[in-house]
Scaffold this active site. Structure first.
Site, PDB file in Angstrom:
ATOM      1  CG  PHE A 151      39.794  38.945  49.754  1.00  0.00           C
ATOM      2  CD1 PHE A 151      40.174  40.104  50.191  1.00  0.00           C
ATOM      3  CD2 PHE A 151      40.509  38.296  48.627  1.00  0.00           C
ATOM      4  CE1 PHE A 151      40.963  40.835  49.717  1.00  0.00           C
ATOM      5  CE2 PHE A 151      41.644  39.078  48.261  1.00  0.00           C
ATOM      6  CZ  PHE A 151      41.964  40.417  48.551  1.00  0.00           C
ATOM      7  CE  LYS A 175      33.420  29.112  49.124  1.00  0.00           C
ATOM      8  NZ  LYS A 175      34.527  29.780  49.378  1.00  0.00           N
ATOM      9  CD  GLU A 178      38.882  30.129  50.975  1.00  0.00           C
ATOM     10  OE1 GLU A 178      37.894  30.729  50.705  1.00  0.00           O
ATOM     11  OE2 GLU A 178      39.592  29.663  50.454  1.00  0.00           O
ATOM     12  NE  ARG A 179      41.993  34.881  50.339  1.00  0.00           N
ATOM     13  CZ  ARG A 179      42.909  35.476  49.562  1.00  0.00           C
ATOM     14  NH1 ARG A 179      43.828  35.893  49.656  1.00  0.00           N
ATOM     15  NH2 ARG A 179      42.195  35.601  48.294  1.00  0.00           N
ATOM     16  CB  SER A 228      41.502  35.165  40.584  1.00  0.00           C
ATOM     17  OG  SER A 228      41.302  33.781  40.925  1.00  0.00           O
ATOM     18  CB  CYS A 283      37.231  43.641  40.499  1.00  0.00           C
ATOM     19  SG  CYS A 283      35.545  44.330  40.521  1.00  0.00           S
ATOM     20  CD  GLU A 384      43.065  41.108  39.510  1.00  0.00           C
ATOM     21  OE1 GLU A 384      43.010  39.881  39.448  1.00  0.00           O
ATOM     22  OE2 GLU A 384      42.139  42.083  39.693  1.00  0.00           O
TER      23      GLU A 384
END
Ligand code: NAD
Length: 491
Positions: A151, A175, A178-179, A228, A283, A384
């Site tokens: 996201f 893909k 979805e957020r 993640s 990240c 994290e």
């Protein structure tokens, strides 16, 4: 932006999904619902994979010089729509408009680099490896490649992969998260406008089940994943077991080291941007600042002051320098980690919890938070957090600082602030991280360098961007040829 139900893009057309479930996409600054995204079933992944496999047959035969013409058009379209795309990023992700535009700039740079494919994917040739025998390598595309994205950089991350994949002759399935699916939805509309033949670029919305259907699909040959670490491990294991090539970038916990000989003003400004930019949801965010010797008090005082100067709010408001985090769940998680850090002995020097922004009471806001005396091996040192939280630690020597960096699980980035060339040289050689910054706070490689995570930040061999991406999306074919002189017909 009116709420809409997103569709999938398969074989050159938009199709409503038959998904049993849709999830709402929220503006994290206002709580407003922007769209409903389908959690597409395996049958729709199959339709996209079939379309991509069919398109591959002809796309791989299109000369590279012609394939890149679509990328030149896409570059123009992305430039023309950069403000629109950046506003979409701010609205679905929360980062400021300036940060969103920086993200799109990086996306476009990858399109530019991939336009060099005719030379980047050239093979090698050796004449006379034995008398009258030649040997050469040609690079051919692998087939259908899938890109599974997180996201936090909804505009940039798919572009670490897509331009190289299609330029080298592969076809792709994207893909998105979805957020934050709206940015790629618009980017794919622009790809449609650029005129890519049907099936070369496909988009399937969804979550974990949709991803797993991609990992299991026999016609998908390559997987590029960013997200993640637990999910990256899963992706790497499952897709590899299915015989696919995989590059899976994971999470991070990036340390920055501040030596007493660093320029404190510059260092503080850069460190604050790294820790609190994108609300810490990067990240390559600085998550731990390790001061060495006399750097401790000066840095602590200056970074707290810099944290207080961040203006938190809705990312499209011009004075705002830090947006919200992605969801209410994420904010609760971050607040709970801060409390656990305090409970195990760290001291809060500035506390960003319980933030409410007037006019945006439905937003997921936190202010920058700094914890000092972070316990080595404790929750703040290891986890994290993915929010605007900086932990401070202290050691007495460069060797101890490097040992601390190398004791962590992750290896996405490590940075050193110093005016000593010798310390810098030692650090870049010994630190166990794949992206190193020397007096740099966000060591994000340009598009023509690999995005080089190590250890628990990366599973695979070849990274995204540049030559690594070209190698990942091509397979080598070695040809050995004999053409004896005696066979030459006389005319
Ligand atoms: P995430 O792992 O939750 O999701 C990433 C993608 O995986 C999404 O598309 C999601 O739909 C899918 N997914 C989620 N759970 C799944 C499951 N159980 N099985 C299969 N698919 C699943 O990551 P996120 O929260 O969207 O992104 C933030 C994370 O990404 C952070 O950890 C961050 O450090 C990392 N990240 C890493 C890099 C890098 O280059 N190393 C870059 C950006 C972000």
């Amino acid at each position: 932006m009116a709420s809409q139900t997103l569709q999938n893009y398969i074989s050159g057309a938009w199709h409503p999904s038959g998904a049993a479930q849709h999830v709402a996409v929220h503006n994290p600054a206002t709580g407003e619902v922007l769209a409903q995204v389908p959690l597409s079933p395996a049958s729709e992944v199959d339709a996209a994979a079939q379309a991509a496999a069919a398109a591959f047959e002809s796309w791989q035969r299109v000369p590279a010089t012609e394939r890149i013409q679509y990328l030149f058009k896409l570059k123009d379209l992305l430039e023309a729509h950069i403000d629109e795309l950046s506003r979409i990023i701010t609205n679905e992700n929360g980062k400021t408009f300036g940060e969103a535009k920086g993200e799109m700039r990086r996306a476009i740079e990858n399109v530019e680099v991939a336009c060099g494919i005719p030379i980047l994917m050239q093979g090698e040739f050796s004449e006379d490896i034995a008398r009258g025998i030649d040997e050469f390598v040609i690079r051919q595309p692998v087939g259908v490649a899938a890109i599974i994205a997180p996201f936090n950089f909804p505009g940039m991350i798919p572009f670490w992969f897509l331009p190289y994949a299609v330029a080298t002759g592969n076809t792709v399935i994207i893909k998105p998260s979805e957020r934050c699916p709206l940015t790629m939805h618009r980017a794919v509309e622009l790809m449609e406008q650029a005129g890519f033949p049907p099936g070369v670029v496909n988009l399937v919305n969804g979550g974990a089940d949709t991803t797993n259907a991609i990992l299991d699909h026999p016609q998908v040959a390559a997987i590029s994943f960013v997200g993640s670490t637990p999910v990256a491990r899963h992706i790497y294991a499952r897709a590899s077991a299915n015989g696919k090539r995989v590059q899976a970038q994971g999470g991070a916990k990036n340390p920055i080291i501040i030596l007493p000989d660093a320029d404190m003003d510059t260092t503080t400004r850069i460190a604050a941007d790294s820790a609190f930019g994108n609300a810490g949801q990067r990240c390559l965010a600085a998550a731990l600042a390790v001061t060495v010797g006399e750097a401790r008090e000066a840095f602590t005082e200056a970074i707290v002051e810099a944290a207080h100067q961040r203006v938190v709010g809705y990312g499209l408001d011009p004075d705002v320098t830090m947006g919200p985090v992605i969801s209410p769940q994420s904010r609760s998680r971050i607040e709970s980690l801060i409390q656990q850090g305090v409970d195990e002995g760290a001291r809060l020097v500035t506390d960003g919890r319980d933030t409410v922004i007037r006019g945006y009471e439905g937003g997921n806001f936190l202010r920058p938070t700094i914890l000092r005396d972070v316990v080595p091996g404790g929750i703040i040192a290891r986890t994290e957090i993915f929010g605007p939280v900086l932990g401070l630690m202290h050691v007495e020597t460069v060797d101890e600082a490097i040992a601390l960096v190398n004791s962590g699980e992750f290896g996405n980035m490590a940075c050193l602030f110093t005016s000593s060339g010798a310390s810098a040289r030692k650090f870049r050689s010994e630190a166990l991280a794949g992206n190193i910054g020397i007096n740099i706070g966000v060591a994000a490689p340009m598009a023509f360098f690999p995005f080089s995570g190590w250890r628990a930040s990366f599973f695979g061999t070849l990274h995204g961007q540049g030559r690594h991406a070209v190698e990942f999306y091509t397979q080598t074919k070695v040809v050995i040829e004999r053409w004896p002189k005696e066979w030459t017909r006389k005319f």
